[in-house]
Design a protein around this motif. Structure first.
Motif, PDB file in Angstrom:
ATOM      1  N   LEU A  10     -10.549  34.211 -53.363  1.00  0.00           N
ATOM      2  CA  LEU A  10     -11.718  33.828 -52.585  1.00  0.00           C
ATOM      3  C   LEU A  10     -11.435  32.706 -51.599  1.00  0.00           C
ATOM      4  O   LEU A  10     -12.292  32.380 -50.785  1.00  0.00           O
ATOM      5  CB  LEU A  10     -12.861  33.419 -53.524  1.00  0.00           C
ATOM      6  N   THR A  11     -10.238  32.120 -51.638  1.00  0.00           N
ATOM      7  CA  THR A  11      -9.919  31.076 -50.663  1.00  0.00           C
ATOM      8  C   THR A  11      -9.675  31.664 -49.282  1.00  0.00           C
ATOM      9  O   THR A  11      -9.742  30.952 -48.291  1.00  0.00           O
ATOM     10  CB  THR A  11      -8.668  30.287 -51.094  1.00  0.00           C
ATOM     11  N   LYS A  12      -9.376  32.966 -49.215  1.00  0.00           N
ATOM     12  CA  LYS A  12      -9.138  33.611 -47.931  1.00  0.00           C
ATOM     13  C   LYS A  12     -10.434  34.026 -47.248  1.00  0.00           C
ATOM     14  O   LYS A  12     -10.403  34.450 -46.104  1.00  0.00           O
ATOM     15  CB  LYS A  12      -8.236  34.824 -48.112  1.00  0.00           C
ATOM     16  N   VAL A  13     -11.555  33.907 -47.919  1.00  0.00           N
ATOM     17  CA  VAL A  13     -12.840  34.278 -47.337  1.00  0.00           C
ATOM     18  C   VAL A  13     -13.308  33.132 -46.448  1.00  0.00           C
ATOM     19  O   VAL A  13     -13.396  31.986 -46.876  1.00  0.00           O
ATOM     20  CB  VAL A  13     -13.880  34.563 -48.441  1.00  0.00           C
ATOM     21  N   LYS A  14     -13.586  33.428 -45.181  1.00  0.00           N
ATOM     22  CA  LYS A  14     -14.028  32.421 -44.218  1.00  0.00           C
ATOM     23  C   LYS A  14     -15.475  32.697 -43.845  1.00  0.00           C
ATOM     24  O   LYS A  14     -15.890  33.850 -43.725  1.00  0.00           O
ATOM     25  CB  LYS A  14     -13.168  32.471 -42.948  1.00  0.00           C
ATOM     26  N   ASN A  15     -16.240  31.627 -43.644  1.00  0.00           N
ATOM     27  CA  ASN A  15     -17.621  31.768 -43.212  1.00  0.00           C
ATOM     28  C   ASN A  15     -17.643  32.061 -41.721  1.00  0.00           C
ATOM     29  O   ASN A  15     -17.184  31.270 -40.914  1.00  0.00           O
ATOM     30  CB  ASN A  15     -18.411  30.489 -43.501  1.00  0.00           C
ATOM     31  N   LYS A  16     -18.213  33.202 -41.362  1.00  0.00           N
ATOM     32  CA  LYS A  16     -18.310  33.597 -39.962  1.00  0.00           C
ATOM     33  C   LYS A  16     -19.620  33.068 -39.401  1.00  0.00           C
ATOM     34  O   LYS A  16     -20.673  33.201 -40.004  1.00  0.00           O
ATOM     35  CB  LYS A  16     -18.262  35.115 -39.819  1.00  0.00           C
ATOM     36  N   VAL A  17     -19.555  32.444 -38.216  1.00  0.00           N
ATOM     37  CA  VAL A  17     -20.739  31.838 -37.616  1.00  0.00           C
ATOM     38  C   VAL A  17     -21.366  32.785 -36.605  1.00  0.00           C
ATOM     39  O   VAL A  17     -22.534  33.148 -36.717  1.00  0.00           O
ATOM     40  CB  VAL A  17     -20.379  30.486 -36.950  1.00  0.00           C
ATOM     41  N   ALA A  18     -20.601  33.174 -35.593  1.00  0.00           N
ATOM     42  CA  ALA A  18     -21.121  34.059 -34.558  1.00  0.00           C
ATOM     43  C   ALA A  18     -19.981  34.919 -34.022  1.00  0.00           C
ATOM     44  O   ALA A  18     -18.837  34.472 -33.956  1.00  0.00           O
ATOM     45  CB  ALA A  18     -21.742  33.245 -33.429  1.00  0.00           C
ATOM     46  N   PHE A  19     -20.293  36.131 -33.619  1.00  0.00           N
ATOM     47  CA  PHE A  19     -19.320  37.066 -33.055  1.00  0.00           C
ATOM     48  C   PHE A  19     -18.136  37.274 -33.990  1.00  0.00           C
ATOM     49  O   PHE A  19     -17.014  37.474 -33.538  1.00  0.00           O
ATOM     50  CB  PHE A  19     -18.822  36.583 -31.681  1.00  0.00           C
ATOM     51  N   ASN A  20     -18.372  37.209 -35.273  1.00  0.00           N
ATOM     52  CA  ASN A  20     -17.349  37.377 -36.303  1.00  0.00           C
ATOM     53  C   ASN A  20     -16.226  36.341 -36.163  1.00  0.00           C
ATOM     54  O   ASN A  20     -15.068  36.612 -36.455  1.00  0.00           O
ATOM     55  CB  ASN A  20     -16.778  38.798 -36.284  1.00  0.00           C
ATOM     56  N   LEU A  21     -16.558  35.133 -35.679  1.00  0.00           N
ATOM     57  CA  LEU A  21     -15.613  34.032 -35.535  1.00  0.00           C
ATOM     58  C   LEU A  21     -16.067  32.854 -36.390  1.00  0.00           C
ATOM     59  O   LEU A  21     -17.255  32.645 -36.594  1.00  0.00           O
ATOM     60  CB  LEU A  21     -15.524  33.579 -34.074  1.00  0.00           C
ATOM     61  N   THR A  22     -15.109  32.074 -36.849  1.00  0.00           N
ATOM     62  CA  THR A  22     -15.441  30.875 -37.611  1.00  0.00           C
ATOM     63  C   THR A  22     -15.806  29.748 -36.651  1.00  0.00           C
ATOM     64  O   THR A  22     -15.591  29.848 -35.437  1.00  0.00           O
ATOM     65  CB  THR A  22     -14.258  30.436 -38.488  1.00  0.00           C
TER      66      THR A  22
END
Length: 129
Positions: A10-22
């Motif tokens: 689960l450390t590889k999971v990133k929160n995406k903010v907009a346009f599938n970008l962090t």
């Protein structure tokens, strides 16, 4: 029934903010755009459209690399810092040095050896030779 795949790490999971970008990627790309786009509009009359666009891309490339590059969980600045530590800041050949406790004089050596000698017995009394 719907199935959802869950990654094991689960450390590889990133929160995406907009346009599938962090958030980090959006900030870095925004910095690159803030540098490259004004350069293009200010120099396209002088350099020509093709040359100004080429230089704009070259100026924006480092910000894009800082945004997108990730290897082994490290971002580009971490990789660059490790390379600089190995190549520049640390010596290439480290010598192996030891201090033989039995050959050294405990009264003249550093505080570590002197503190070991003072643990037992009376303090402030010198031994006679």
């Amino acid at each position: 029934m719907a199935y959802v795949s869950v990654p094991k790490d689960l450390t590889k999971v990133k929160n995406k903010v907009a346009f599938n970008l962090t958030k980090r990627q959006i900030i870095c790309i925004g910095i690159g755009a803030a540098i490259g786009i004004p350069f293009y509009f200010l120099t396209r009359g002088i350099l020509g459209m093709s040359n100004a666009a080429t230089v704009m891309v070259i100026l924006m490339l480092p910000a894009f690399m800082f945004a997108m590059y990730e290897k082994d969980g490290m971002h580009l600045e971490d990789v660059i810092l490790h390379i600089l530590n190995v190549k520049v800041f640390r010596p290439p050949v480290r010598t192996y040095e030891t201090e033989n406790y039995y050959e050294s004089n405990p009264e003249t050596t550093g505080s570590k050896n002197a503190s070991r000698e003072k643990k037992g017995g009376k303090t402030g009394v010198k031994k006679k030779k």
